[in-house]
Design a protein around this motif. Structure first.
Motif, PDB file in Angstrom:
ATOM      1  N   ALA A 349     -12.599  15.445  16.278  1.00 44.22           N
ATOM      2  CA  ALA A 349     -11.160  15.312  16.073  1.00 44.22           C
ATOM      3  C   ALA A 349     -10.815  15.381  14.585  1.00 44.22           C
ATOM      4  N   ALA A 350      -9.650  15.916  14.299  1.00 46.02           N
ATOM      5  CA  ALA A 350      -9.207  16.024  12.914  1.00 46.02           C
ATOM      6  C   ALA A 350      -8.783  14.661  12.380  1.00 46.02           C
ATOM      7  N   VAL A 351      -8.842  14.538  11.065  1.00 40.68           N
ATOM      8  CA  VAL A 351      -8.366  13.316  10.413  1.00 40.68           C
ATOM      9  C   VAL A 351      -6.856  13.456  10.234  1.00 40.68           C
ATOM     10  N   ASP A 352      -6.107  13.114  11.271  1.00 43.23           N
ATOM     11  CA  ASP A 352      -4.663  13.295  11.179  1.00 43.23           C
ATOM     12  C   ASP A 352      -4.002  12.118  10.462  1.00 43.23           C
ATOM     13  N   TYR A 353      -2.736  12.293  10.145  1.00 43.28           N
ATOM     14  CA  TYR A 353      -2.006  11.302   9.351  1.00 43.28           C
ATOM     15  C   TYR A 353      -1.949   9.938  10.034  1.00 43.28           C
ATOM     16  N   LYS A 354      -1.783   9.924  11.348  1.00 42.27           N
ATOM     17  CA  LYS A 354      -1.698   8.648  12.066  1.00 42.27           C
ATOM     18  C   LYS A 354      -2.995   7.861  11.919  1.00 42.27           C
ATOM     19  N   LYS A 355      -4.120   8.526  12.069  1.00 39.03           N
ATOM     20  CA  LYS A 355      -5.411   7.832  11.928  1.00 39.03           C
ATOM     21  C   LYS A 355      -5.551   7.252  10.522  1.00 39.03           C
ATOM     22  N   VAL A 356      -5.234   8.079   9.524  1.00 40.75           N
ATOM     23  CA  VAL A 356      -5.382   7.636   8.136  1.00 40.75           C
ATOM     24  C   VAL A 356      -4.419   6.496   7.821  1.00 40.75           C
ATOM     25  N   ASN A 357      -3.219   6.595   8.300  1.00 36.14           N
ATOM     26  CA  ASN A 357      -2.168   5.648   7.925  1.00 36.14           C
ATOM     27  C   ASN A 357      -2.208   4.351   8.732  1.00 36.14           C
ATOM     28  N   GLU A 358      -2.698   4.396   9.979  1.00 39.07           N
ATOM     29  CA  GLU A 358      -2.593   3.228  10.853  1.00 39.07           C
ATOM     30  C   GLU A 358      -3.920   2.666  11.339  1.00 39.07           C
ATOM     31  N   ASP A 359      -4.962   3.479  11.416  1.00 36.27           N
ATOM     32  CA  ASP A 359      -6.184   3.063  12.116  1.00 36.27           C
ATOM     33  C   ASP A 359      -7.353   2.713  11.207  1.00 36.27           C
ATOM     34  N   MET A 360      -7.137   2.646   9.905  1.00 35.97           N
ATOM     35  CA  MET A 360      -8.238   2.360   8.979  1.00 35.97           C
ATOM     36  C   MET A 360      -7.900   1.184   8.065  1.00 35.97           C
ATOM     37  N   PRO A 361      -7.598   0.019   8.620  1.00 33.56           N
ATOM     38  CA  PRO A 361      -7.170  -1.103   7.762  1.00 33.56           C
ATOM     39  C   PRO A 361      -8.228  -1.559   6.767  1.00 33.56           C
ATOM     40  N   LEU A 362      -9.499  -1.560   7.163  1.00 29.15           N
ATOM     41  CA  LEU A 362     -10.538  -2.024   6.234  1.00 29.15           C
ATOM     42  C   LEU A 362     -10.716  -1.034   5.085  1.00 29.15           C
ATOM     43  N   LEU A 363     -10.713   0.257   5.377  1.00 24.76           N
ATOM     44  CA  LEU A 363     -10.817   1.250   4.313  1.00 24.76           C
ATOM     45  C   LEU A 363      -9.590   1.176   3.407  1.00 24.76           C
ATOM     46  N   HIS A 364      -8.419   0.981   4.002  1.00 16.57           N
ATOM     47  CA  HIS A 364      -7.189   0.845   3.221  1.00 16.57           C
ATOM     48  C   HIS A 364      -7.268  -0.359   2.288  1.00 16.57           C
ATOM     49  N   ASN A 365      -7.693  -1.498   2.820  1.00 20.37           N
ATOM     50  CA  ASN A 365      -7.771  -2.708   1.999  1.00 20.37           C
ATOM     51  C   ASN A 365      -8.892  -2.626   0.964  1.00 20.37           C
ATOM     52  N   SER A 366      -9.945  -1.873   1.277  1.00 21.98           N
ATOM     53  CA  SER A 366     -11.013  -1.671   0.287  1.00 21.98           C
ATOM     54  C   SER A 366     -10.494  -0.869  -0.901  1.00 21.98           C
ATOM     55  N   MET A 367      -9.657   0.118  -0.617  1.00 21.33           N
ATOM     56  CA  MET A 367      -9.048   0.892  -1.704  1.00 21.33           C
ATOM     57  C   MET A 367      -8.100   0.017  -2.516  1.00 21.33           C
ATOM     58  N   LYS A 368      -7.298  -0.804  -1.851  1.00 20.41           N
ATOM     59  CA  LYS A 368      -6.400  -1.718  -2.563  1.00 20.41           C
ATOM     60  C   LYS A 368      -7.192  -2.677  -3.443  1.00 20.41           C
ATOM     61  N   GLU A 369      -8.314  -3.153  -2.927  1.00 19.24           N
ATOM     62  CA  GLU A 369      -9.120  -4.094  -3.688  1.00 19.24           C
ATOM     63  C   GLU A 369      -9.771  -3.428  -4.891  1.00 19.24           C
ATOM     64  N   ALA A 370     -10.210  -2.180  -4.733  1.00 16.58           N
ATOM     65  CA  ALA A 370     -10.763  -1.444  -5.866  1.00 16.58           C
ATOM     66  C   ALA A 370      -9.705  -1.258  -6.951  1.00 16.58           C
ATOM     67  N   LEU A 371      -8.473  -0.984  -6.532  1.00 14.39           N
ATOM     68  CA  LEU A 371      -7.380  -0.843  -7.497  1.00 14.39           C
ATOM     69  C   LEU A 371      -7.046  -2.174  -8.168  1.00 14.39           C
ATOM     70  N   ARG A 372      -7.197  -3.273  -7.442  1.00  7.51           N
ATOM     71  CA  ARG A 372      -6.945  -4.588  -8.046  1.00  7.51           C
ATOM     72  C   ARG A 372      -7.976  -4.886  -9.122  1.00  7.51           C
ATOM     73  N   LEU A 373      -9.231  -4.626  -8.821  1.00  9.13           N
ATOM     74  CA  LEU A 373     -10.308  -4.928  -9.759  1.00  9.13           C
ATOM     75  C   LEU A 373     -10.359  -3.930 -10.918  1.00  9.13           C
ATOM     76  N   CYS A 374     -10.050  -2.678 -10.627  1.00 14.80           N
ATOM     77  CA  CYS A 374     -10.203  -1.618 -11.628  1.00 14.80           C
ATOM     78  C   CYS A 374      -8.984  -0.702 -11.667  1.00 14.80           C
ATOM     79  N   PRO A 375      -7.822  -1.216 -12.044  1.00 12.50           N
ATOM     80  CA  PRO A 375      -6.644  -0.339 -12.127  1.00 12.50           C
ATOM     81  C   PRO A 375      -6.856   0.728 -13.193  1.00 12.50           C
ATOM     82  N   PRO A 376      -6.509   1.976 -12.895  1.00 10.24           N
ATOM     83  CA  PRO A 376      -6.728   3.050 -13.881  1.00 10.24           C
ATOM     84  C   PRO A 376      -5.973   2.845 -15.183  1.00 10.24           C
ATOM     85  N   LEU A 377      -4.794   2.221 -15.115  1.00  9.42           N
ATOM     86  CA  LEU A 377      -4.006   1.959 -16.319  1.00  9.42           C
ATOM     87  C   LEU A 377      -4.054   0.467 -16.632  1.00  9.42           C
TER      88      LEU A 377
END
Length: 511
Positions: A349-377
């Motif tokens: 199955a393709a990685v459609d927008y719904k899967k990315v936006n709604e079905d990956m909470p842990l990956l989403h929160n991992s990205m948020k946490e990486a941004l918290r620890l290491c903001p680019p700016l």
């Protein structure tokens, strides 16, 4: 040495350094130093009156007033801001040559920074050094009315309906790129994700004709533009350096290149140059409120601005997110499990927008946490056009007109009273029952906040999560180093500093 004079005794120039004249030179030097001290130290300290923030003039780096803080700031802005926050509280001012840098640290102090309109806190005076990169009449160099139109066109290109189409493009680019990895091997993940990010960005921003025919040239020109942005650029954007020379040449070539692309599209409207969803197509049709069309040079500048913002944020954040996950076996196991649960019933199955936006909470929160620890700016800056009132820790402050007002996401998102165990990678802190980022509207600053929050954040989430979804399903990976790299605070946009190599092996279950 003597110089003859007309109708007077010779003047002994060498004698000026001796006798009473040497005292005159000494007094003159002392007077100059006193004036400099008054201008750089006493003047910044007294400006703002009794409600002005405390002024930081001492530093453990040097005993010299003001000089020490300047040296300390140059060595590590984040460490200095952290020290001053601990010693002076959430609001403080650091004299920096003839300027005053006033810092707001913590959710309460940061609130006015995000809520104040441009008439109070302005970006124009701060980010003017980007004009040689973006070009004239673009973003910070544009009039307020034209800038609003430019931002509206950017927002139009990044709306949800377009993100749904971008997801498929990002997945396609990712899979094509990963085919070059082979079955197993070792590589620098930061370098690899940097390459992949610009490939996916080009497909979405520039369109199929540019991505397939001009990518190598655009990529090299972007490289020269990027390396033309140095710490010196902030203060002297047109200094005659080799990096600035290459930057200027690259921008001129980029304008010429995209000028040809735009002309070709307009001259041959019946030919399918792209699917019409790329942002270049949107920019080409922009008209300002006075009816004048956008110029080709401005179109190129807007593309450069978007590529700058997206490339840095996405490649750095995808790298940090991956490395933090790989460094935490429990989180990595849960990430893989989350992905397999989504795709096990339909492996192809393709990685459609719904899967990315709604079905990956842990990956989403991992990205948020990486941004918290290491903001680019590490710093966000505004210029106080008018006085700004700030309340924090039970005190009221008045930030005087003319101050540079700064916040530091790197410091502000590691306050233990806001984020428990702030130095620990813990994506569950954003999950149900905790939601530490919602303790205050301005606690989390991964993409800024308020009226100037990053309009590309949804695109960044889609881009990074799509790439990592494919990556973690296709390969088993492990870090070669025994720890996550340090943060490179010496860079203009901070990324990892150290060993980012991984060892990978294609999963047997993937199809």
């Amino acid at each position: 040495m003597t110089l003859p004079t007309s109708g007077a005794a010779p003047i002994n120039v060498g004698g000026l350094v001796g006798g009473s004249d040497s005292m005159l030179v000494g007094l003159t030097c002392l007077s100059v130093l006193s004036l400099l001290y008054a201008f750089f130290v006493l003047r910044p300290r007294t400006k703002g009156g009794s409600s002005a923030p405390p002024t930081v003039t001492k530093s453990p780096v040097s005993g010299l007033p003001v000089v020490g803080t300047i040296v300390e700031f140059g060595k590590s802005p984040v460490k200095m801001v952290q020290r001053c926050y601990e010693e002076y509280g959430p609001v403080f001012t650091v004299p920096f040559f003839h300027k005053r840098l006033t810092f707001l640290i913590g959710p309460e102090a940061q609130e006015p920074f995000f809520k104040a309109p441009d008439e109070v806190l302005s970006q124009d005076e701060v980010y003017g050094f980007m004009k040689p990169v973006f070009g004239p009449g673009v973003v910070y160099d544009a009039s307020k009315k034209n800038r609003q139109v430019q931002f509206q066109s950017m927002a139009h290109g990044l709306r949800t309906s377009r993100l749904k189409g971008y997801t498929a493009k990002i997945e396609k680019e990712t899979r094509q790129y990963l085919e070059t990895w082979g079955e197993s091997g070792e590589l620098d993940l930061f370098h690899a994700l940097s390459e992949l990010t610009i490939l996916t960005s080009s497909r979405c921003l520039h369109g199929d004709d540019v991505r397939e025919n001009l990518f190598k040239e655009v990529s090299q020109l972007y490289h020269d533009l990027d390396h033309g942005l140095t710490p010196l650029t902030v203060f002297f954007p047109n200094a005659p350096t080799a990096a600035h020379k290459k930057r200027n040449e690259a921008r001129a070539k980029m304008v010429e290149l995209f000028g040809k692309v735009i002309k070709n599209r307009r001259d041959h409207p019946d030919v399918k140059h792209s699917d019409g969803t790329d942002i270049l197509s949107i920019f080409m049709d922009v008209k300002y409120k006075d009816g004048s069309p956008i110029t080709d040079e401005q179109v190129t500048g807007l593309l450069i601005a978007l590529l700058f913002a997206g490339q840095h944020t996405s490649c750095i954040t995808s790298t940090w997110t991956s490395l933090f996950i790989l460094n935490n076996p429990e989180i990595m196991k849960r990430i893989v499990s989350e992905q397999m649960d989504i795709f096990d019933s339909e492996p192809d199955a393709a990685v459609d927008y719904k899967k990315v936006n709604e079905d990956m909470p842990l990956l989403h929160n991992s990205m948020k946490e990486a941004l918290r620890l290491c903001p680019p700016l590490i710093l966000l800056i505004r210029y106080a056009v008018k006085e700004l009132k700030v309340k924090a820790a039970g005190k009221n402050y008045t930030i005087p007109k003319g101050d540079m007002v700064l916040i530091s996401p790197s410091v502000g998102m590691r306050i233990p009273e806001v984020f428990k165990d702030p130095d620990t990678f813990d994506p569950d802190r954003f999950g149900p029952g905790r939601e530490e980022d919602k303790s205050s509207p301005y606690a989390y600053m991964g993409f800024g906040g308020g009226m100037h929050s990053c309009m590309g954040q949804n695109f960044a989430f889609v881009q990074v999560k799509t790439i990592l979804s494919v990556l973690f399903r296709e390969f088993e990976m492990e870090m070669i180093a025994d720890k996550v790299p340090d943060i490179d605070y010496e860079a203009m946009v901070v990324g990892p500093k150290g060993d980012c190599r991984i060892r990978y092996k294609k999963r047997q279950t993937s199809k």
